[in-house]
Design an enzyme around this catalytic site. Sequence first.
Site, PDB file in Angstrom:
ATOM      1  N   ASP A   1       0.867  -1.175   0.000  1.00 42.02           N
ATOM      2  CA  ASP A   1       0.000   0.000   0.000  1.00 42.02           C
ATOM      3  C   ASP A   1       0.903   1.223   0.000  1.00 42.02           C
ATOM      4  O   ASP A   1       2.101   1.135   0.273  1.00 42.02           O
ATOM      5  CB  ASP A   1      -0.896  -0.016   1.252  1.00 42.02           C
ATOM      6  CG  ASP A   1      -1.796   1.212   1.332  1.00 42.02           C
ATOM      7  OD1 ASP A   1      -2.408   1.560   0.302  1.00 42.02           O
ATOM      8  OD2 ASP A   1      -1.884   1.833   2.396  1.00 42.02           O
ATOM      9  N   SER A   2       0.295   2.363  -0.260  1.00 40.62           N
ATOM     10  CA  SER A   2       1.034   3.625  -0.195  1.00 40.62           C
ATOM     11  C   SER A   2       1.489   3.938   1.234  1.00 40.62           C
ATOM     12  O   SER A   2       2.438   4.686   1.424  1.00 40.62           O
ATOM     13  CB  SER A   2       0.138   4.760  -0.685  1.00 40.62           C
ATOM     14  OG  SER A   2      -1.082   4.747   0.025  1.00 40.62           O
TER      15      SER A   2
ATOM     16  N   TYR B   1      -0.504   8.399  -2.332  1.00 45.04           N
ATOM     17  CA  TYR B   1      -0.454   8.175  -3.777  1.00 45.04           C
ATOM     18  C   TYR B   1      -1.697   8.808  -4.446  1.00 45.04           C
ATOM     19  O   TYR B   1      -1.677   9.126  -5.622  1.00 45.04           O
ATOM     20  CB  TYR B   1      -0.486   6.679  -4.091  1.00 45.04           C
ATOM     21  CG  TYR B   1       0.796   5.899  -3.855  1.00 45.04           C
ATOM     22  CD1 TYR B   1       1.902   6.451  -3.209  1.00 45.04           C
ATOM     23  CD2 TYR B   1       0.880   4.571  -4.286  1.00 45.04           C
ATOM     24  CE1 TYR B   1       3.052   5.693  -3.004  1.00 45.04           C
ATOM     25  CE2 TYR B   1       2.029   3.818  -4.097  1.00 45.04           C
ATOM     26  CZ  TYR B   1       3.107   4.381  -3.444  1.00 45.04           C
ATOM     27  OH  TYR B   1       4.245   3.623  -3.254  1.00 45.04           O
ATOM     28  N   GLY B   2      -2.774   8.925  -3.662  1.00 44.95           N
ATOM     29  CA  GLY B   2      -4.080   9.278  -4.221  1.00 44.95           C
ATOM     30  C   GLY B   2      -4.180  10.671  -4.811  1.00 44.95           C
ATOM     31  O   GLY B   2      -5.146  10.997  -5.496  1.00 44.95           O
TER      32      GLY B   2
ATOM     33  N   CYS C   1      -3.821  -1.063  -1.878  1.00 46.61           N
ATOM     34  CA  CYS C   1      -4.123   0.341  -2.183  1.00 46.61           C
ATOM     35  C   CYS C   1      -5.164   0.437  -3.314  1.00 46.61           C
ATOM     36  O   CYS C   1      -4.931  -0.070  -4.423  1.00 46.61           O
ATOM     37  CB  CYS C   1      -2.828   1.026  -2.603  1.00 46.61           C
ATOM     38  SG  CYS C   1      -3.017   2.776  -2.926  1.00 46.61           S
ATOM     39  N   ASN C   2      -6.261   1.079  -3.017  1.00 47.70           N
ATOM     40  CA  ASN C   2      -7.304   1.253  -4.047  1.00 47.70           C
ATOM     41  C   ASN C   2      -6.817   2.134  -5.187  1.00 47.70           C
ATOM     42  O   ASN C   2      -7.209   1.946  -6.341  1.00 47.70           O
ATOM     43  CB  ASN C   2      -8.546   1.893  -3.429  1.00 47.70           C
ATOM     44  CG  ASN C   2      -9.249   0.968  -2.464  1.00 47.70           C
ATOM     45  OD1 ASN C   2     -10.264   0.394  -2.791  1.00 47.70           O
ATOM     46  ND2 ASN C   2      -8.707   0.795  -1.275  1.00 47.70           N
ATOM     47  N   THR C   3      -5.975   3.103  -4.860  1.00 50.97           N
ATOM     48  CA  THR C   3      -5.464   4.002  -5.894  1.00 50.97           C
ATOM     49  C   THR C   3      -4.618   3.216  -6.901  1.00 50.97           C
ATOM     50  O   THR C   3      -4.826   3.319  -8.121  1.00 50.97           O
ATOM     51  CB  THR C   3      -4.618   5.131  -5.242  1.00 50.97           C
ATOM     52  OG1 THR C   3      -5.446   5.836  -4.321  1.00 50.97           O
ATOM     53  CG2 THR C   3      -4.070   6.068  -6.274  1.00 50.97           C
TER      54      THR C   3
ATOM     55  N   GLU D   1      -6.504   8.869   9.910  1.00 54.76           N
ATOM     56  CA  GLU D   1      -5.158   8.824  10.488  1.00 54.76           C
ATOM     57  C   GLU D   1      -5.104   9.556  11.827  1.00 54.76           C
ATOM     58  O   GLU D   1      -4.343   9.186  12.710  1.00 54.76           O
ATOM     59  CB  GLU D   1      -4.136   9.385   9.496  1.00 54.76           C
ATOM     60  CG  GLU D   1      -4.031   8.500   8.275  1.00 54.76           C
ATOM     61  CD  GLU D   1      -2.719   8.605   7.536  1.00 54.76           C
ATOM     62  OE1 GLU D   1      -1.900   9.476   7.867  1.00 54.76           O
ATOM     63  OE2 GLU D   1      -2.536   7.792   6.599  1.00 54.76           O
TER      64      GLU D   1
ATOM     65  N   CYS E   1     -11.213   2.979  -0.597  1.00 53.30           N
ATOM     66  CA  CYS E   1      -9.953   3.513  -0.064  1.00 53.30           C
ATOM     67  C   CYS E   1      -9.631   2.754   1.220  1.00 53.30           C
ATOM     68  O   CYS E   1     -10.544   2.460   2.008  1.00 53.30           O
ATOM     69  CB  CYS E   1     -10.087   5.010   0.225  1.00 53.30           C
ATOM     70  SG  CYS E   1      -8.629   5.726   1.014  1.00 53.30           S
ATOM     71  N   THR E   2      -8.352   2.463   1.399  1.00 50.58           N
ATOM     72  CA  THR E   2      -7.926   1.676   2.571  1.00 50.58           C
ATOM     73  C   THR E   2      -8.377   2.274   3.899  1.00 50.58           C
ATOM     74  O   THR E   2      -8.584   1.555   4.862  1.00 50.58           O
ATOM     75  CB  THR E   2      -6.385   1.615   2.603  1.00 50.58           C
ATOM     76  OG1 THR E   2      -5.860   2.934   2.395  1.00 50.58           O
ATOM     77  CG2 THR E   2      -5.853   0.664   1.564  1.00 50.58           C
ATOM     78  N   HIS E   3      -8.489   3.601   3.955  1.00 48.79           N
ATOM     79  CA  HIS E   3      -8.769   4.263   5.225  1.00 48.79           C
ATOM     80  C   HIS E   3     -10.252   4.288   5.596  1.00 48.79           C
ATOM     81  O   HIS E   3     -10.598   4.485   6.755  1.00 48.79           O
ATOM     82  CB  HIS E   3      -8.279   5.711   5.168  1.00 48.79           C
ATOM     83  CG  HIS E   3      -6.790   5.855   5.177  1.00 48.79           C
ATOM     84  ND1 HIS E   3      -5.984   5.284   4.217  1.00 48.79           N
ATOM     85  CD2 HIS E   3      -5.969   6.513   6.028  1.00 48.79           C
ATOM     86  CE1 HIS E   3      -4.724   5.594   4.478  1.00 48.79           C
ATOM     87  NE2 HIS E   3      -4.683   6.334   5.561  1.00 48.79           N
TER      88      HIS E   3
HETATM   89  N1  DGL Z   1      -4.088   3.756   0.303  1.00 52.18           N
HETATM   90  C1  DGL Z   1      -4.724   4.759  -0.501  1.00 52.18           C
HETATM   91  C2  DGL Z   1      -5.932   4.141  -1.211  1.00 52.18           C
HETATM   92  O1  DGL Z   1      -6.479   3.144  -0.806  1.00 52.18           O
HETATM   93  C3  DGL Z   1      -5.140   5.962   0.330  1.00 52.18           C
HETATM   94  C4  DGL Z   1      -3.978   6.840   0.742  1.00 52.18           C
HETATM   95  C5  DGL Z   1      -3.249   7.460  -0.439  1.00 52.18           C
HETATM   96  O2  DGL Z   1      -3.776   8.378  -1.053  1.00 52.18           O
HETATM   97  O3  DGL Z   1      -2.156   6.998  -0.727  1.00 52.18           O
HETATM   98  O4  DGL Z   1      -6.351   4.667  -2.214  1.00 52.18           O
END
Ligand code: DGL
Length: 276
Positions: free
Chosen positions: A14-15, A46-47, A77-79, A157, A188-190
């Site tokens: 993941d990012s 990364y997003g 990571c969804n991105t 976070e 998104c992971t969060h």
């Molecule tokens: N992990 C990223 C996602 O799931 C979220 C955080 C980022 O923007 O890197 O898209």
Amino acid sequence: MKGENSKRPIGVFDSGVGGLTVVREIKKTLPEEDIVYLGDTARVPYGTKSEKTIKKFAVEDVMFLLKYRVKLIVIACNTVSSVALNFLKETFPEIPIFGVVDPGVKEALRVTKSGNIGVIGTIATIKSGAHEKALLNAKEDLKVYTKPCPLFVPLAEEGITQGKIANDVISLYLHDLKGKIDALILGCTHYPLLKKAIKGFMGSDVTLVDPAVEIAKTVRSFLEKNNLLNNTGGELSIHLTDVPPHYKELIERFLGQKVNRIFQVELTGCEGGIKL
Ligand code: DGL
């Protein structure tokens, strides 16, 4: 890959530390798998980055995990899953790579009754249109509503997942979708950390789809089909490209369990453990 390869770890990247929500679900579903996790915390988020940069970082992430002889790779990571899954599959044809977009889409299609589906994620995820395309490919008469929700990342976070501030931000982003959909993909992971507050705002007739839960099922069925299940492992090693002092708490919040040791790494080589 068969038999002896079952003992190899699963690679997850993941990012940052958000992908530990995916690790948490994989550990629930597959408690005896060893997992090597990479979070590129030095370069998160990364997003908000361009497709070119996201692809470049993703290649480096995969190359890092390959050094651990992983049997498959999960893009938590969804991105990255939205922007670079096919590119990564073409670049690394030797290793099975799974993203979180398709499992979430499949579940949304299963649970929707009205055919009106919402998708939320980072700016890059929503801009890629990956979920929308996959949903409409599966069923062209769906109505898909998308919305980038970048402030959900810092809220999760900071641990601000309920209360007035969280509710105000949720309302700001989601009021357009409220009353229009019956399934919402948390792309998104969060976002799983905000589930309770999002559900409270959207109402009980909206099903929240958590891709972390769905990817864990996908991985299990792949391992079963390919005779790659491990019954003797269960170790998790966490590798981060930067470890700021407050990260122990953050990691434990996303993972849902205590951690004693993580590894600070360069993407060109592991540099040993850090005692927390
Ligand atoms: N992990 C990223 C996602 O799931 C979220 C955080 C980022 O923007 O890197 O898209």
